[in-house]
Write an enzyme that holds these catalytic residues in place. Sequence first.
Site, mmCIF file in Angstrom:
data_model
loop_
_atom_site.group_PDB
_atom_site.id
_atom_site.type_symbol
_atom_site.label_atom_id
_atom_site.label_comp_id
_atom_site.label_asym_id
_atom_site.label_seq_id
_atom_site.Cartn_x
_atom_site.Cartn_y
_atom_site.Cartn_z
ATOM 1 N N LEU A 166 17.664 32.215 -10.763
ATOM 2 C CA LEU A 166 16.408 32.582 -10.104
ATOM 3 C C LEU A 166 16.719 33.022 -8.680
ATOM 4 O O LEU A 166 17.324 32.264 -7.938
ATOM 5 C CB LEU A 166 15.571 31.289 -10.054
ATOM 6 C CG LEU A 166 14.079 31.344 -9.909
ATOM 7 C CD1 LEU A 166 13.463 32.064 -11.094
ATOM 8 C CD2 LEU A 166 13.561 29.899 -9.868
ATOM 9 N N HIS A 167 16.349 34.241 -8.309
ATOM 10 C CA HIS A 167 16.553 34.599 -6.907
ATOM 11 C C HIS A 167 15.661 35.724 -6.407
ATOM 12 O O HIS A 167 15.723 36.089 -5.245
ATOM 13 C CB HIS A 167 18.017 35.001 -6.660
ATOM 14 C CG HIS A 167 18.369 36.333 -7.254
ATOM 15 N ND1 HIS A 167 18.694 36.487 -8.568
ATOM 16 C CD2 HIS A 167 18.410 37.569 -6.711
ATOM 17 C CE1 HIS A 167 18.934 37.753 -8.821
ATOM 18 N NE2 HIS A 167 18.762 38.435 -7.710
ATOM 19 N N ARG A 168 14.822 36.328 -7.295
ATOM 20 C CA ARG A 168 13.984 37.450 -6.852
ATOM 21 C C ARG A 168 13.015 36.983 -5.783
ATOM 22 O O ARG A 168 12.376 35.924 -5.940
ATOM 23 C CB ARG A 168 13.136 38.002 -8.007
ATOM 24 C CG ARG A 168 13.913 38.568 -9.094
ATOM 25 C CD ARG A 168 13.840 40.081 -9.160
ATOM 26 N NE ARG A 168 15.067 40.489 -9.771
ATOM 27 C CZ ARG A 168 16.042 41.161 -9.192
ATOM 28 N NH1 ARG A 168 15.897 41.592 -7.962
ATOM 29 N NH2 ARG A 168 17.139 41.437 -9.823
ATOM 30 N N ASP A 190 15.552 35.670 -13.739
ATOM 31 C CA ASP A 190 14.842 36.839 -13.212
ATOM 32 C C ASP A 190 15.849 37.916 -12.788
ATOM 33 O O ASP A 190 15.505 38.856 -12.077
ATOM 34 C CB ASP A 190 13.905 36.454 -12.060
ATOM 35 C CG ASP A 190 14.624 35.849 -10.864
ATOM 36 O OD1 ASP A 190 15.877 35.792 -10.855
ATOM 37 O OD2 ASP A 190 13.922 35.432 -9.913
ATOM 38 N N ARG A 230 19.886 31.773 -1.574
ATOM 39 C CA ARG A 230 18.515 32.006 -1.119
ATOM 40 C C ARG A 230 17.546 31.016 -1.777
ATOM 41 O O ARG A 230 16.651 30.483 -1.112
ATOM 42 C CB ARG A 230 18.162 33.448 -1.505
ATOM 43 C CG ARG A 230 16.710 33.755 -1.464
ATOM 44 C CD ARG A 230 16.421 35.061 -2.209
ATOM 45 N NE ARG A 230 15.368 35.755 -1.539
ATOM 46 C CZ ARG A 230 15.523 36.915 -0.920
ATOM 47 N NH1 ARG A 230 16.663 37.533 -0.910
ATOM 48 N NH2 ARG A 230 14.500 37.471 -0.316
#
Length: 352
Positions: free
Chosen positions: A200-202, A274, A235
Amino acid sequence: MNVLHIVGARPNFMKVAPVLNALNSRKHIVQTLVHTGQHYDANMSDVFLEQLGIPAPDVNLAVGSGSHAQQTAAIMTRFEPVALERNPDIVLVYGDVNSTVAAALVCAKLGIRVGHVEAGLRSFDRTMPEEINRLVTDQLADVLYTPSEDGDVNLQREGIPAEKIFRVGNVMIDSLVKLLPLAQRQRNNTLPDRYALVTLHRPANVDDSAALKSILQSLLEVNRDLAVLFPAHPRTRQRISDFGLNAGQLQLFDPLPYVDFLALQSRATVVITDSGGIQEETTYLGVPCLTLRENTERPVTISLGTNVLVGRDPNKLWSELSLVLAGKAKKGTIPPLWDGHTGERIAALLAP
Ligand code: UD1
């Protein structure tokens, strides 16, 4: 012929490696590798170069993190003198990250030819920074290498002449094909038999506290039936701590090296992500993929592959996951030209 490759972020490395290798075996080709430094943590960059057999970059622009404008501008300012000094016949840019668009802009203004590897992908969602990068890069590129037919269609719709477009297949799958045997030999006795692998990083998922909280809650529910393994992007880690969120029983760990992540992917019961590239890798591996996005720039992973878009709807995630757990996951096939030879096709076009 003098070919300059420019890369900067994690998803670039598995794309440049096959092209570098294929060009290496050709005579009269001089290659220069420039790393922008967009990703700089050892586990987001160095370890990928090492595992993928990429030589140490000739130049590192060391731009680091910043806002999109700051990062893009820093890459442009630092890359311009390098491009002038090295005077390449062509600059190859990869994917859709800020390093890609920044380098394409510099070259277009200097009159240096640009080849875009992984051209033509479109999510049709301009709130995604990558979509802006794709649109601009493709307008500026002189040669466009596409992974699938939808790429050709999108480019022609945007007025790009067919003579500039070459459907070569998916270059990232070359790296996967090469390193999968090594990944499959990796033994990890602490792994559960069945697990969900999550990434997950969007920005749309992790920069908004309510969105991130709701995803974490869904994952905690998944974790009751299926162990969740979650190598977290820096992030994402940062946001979980900034927003004071609880990742509870989820097994969160640092980003993994390429081969280690491939090993986990190839054995996963399901992947929840994602990422763009992981939608493609799971399609190749035949592993079910539930994508936490409303759209994808890689529609072939849905039409032919194992990918299902679940958006941010916990009910949809749950119903699709139930199908997987019941052994009724969507079956897929490998798209044409995702065969491990894309780097060679690009090299053959560049240096016949
Ligand atoms: C970038 C790409 C994205 C790609 C992703 C893969 C763009 C617009 N986005 O997003 O398409 O899927 O890489 O990882 O180019 N950070 C570190 N260490 C690093 C790099 C980043 O701690 O080595 C942290 C910093 O806090 C930074 C944040 O991650 O501010 C975001 O990094 P950035 O390069 O801006 O974008 P990504 O989210 O990594």
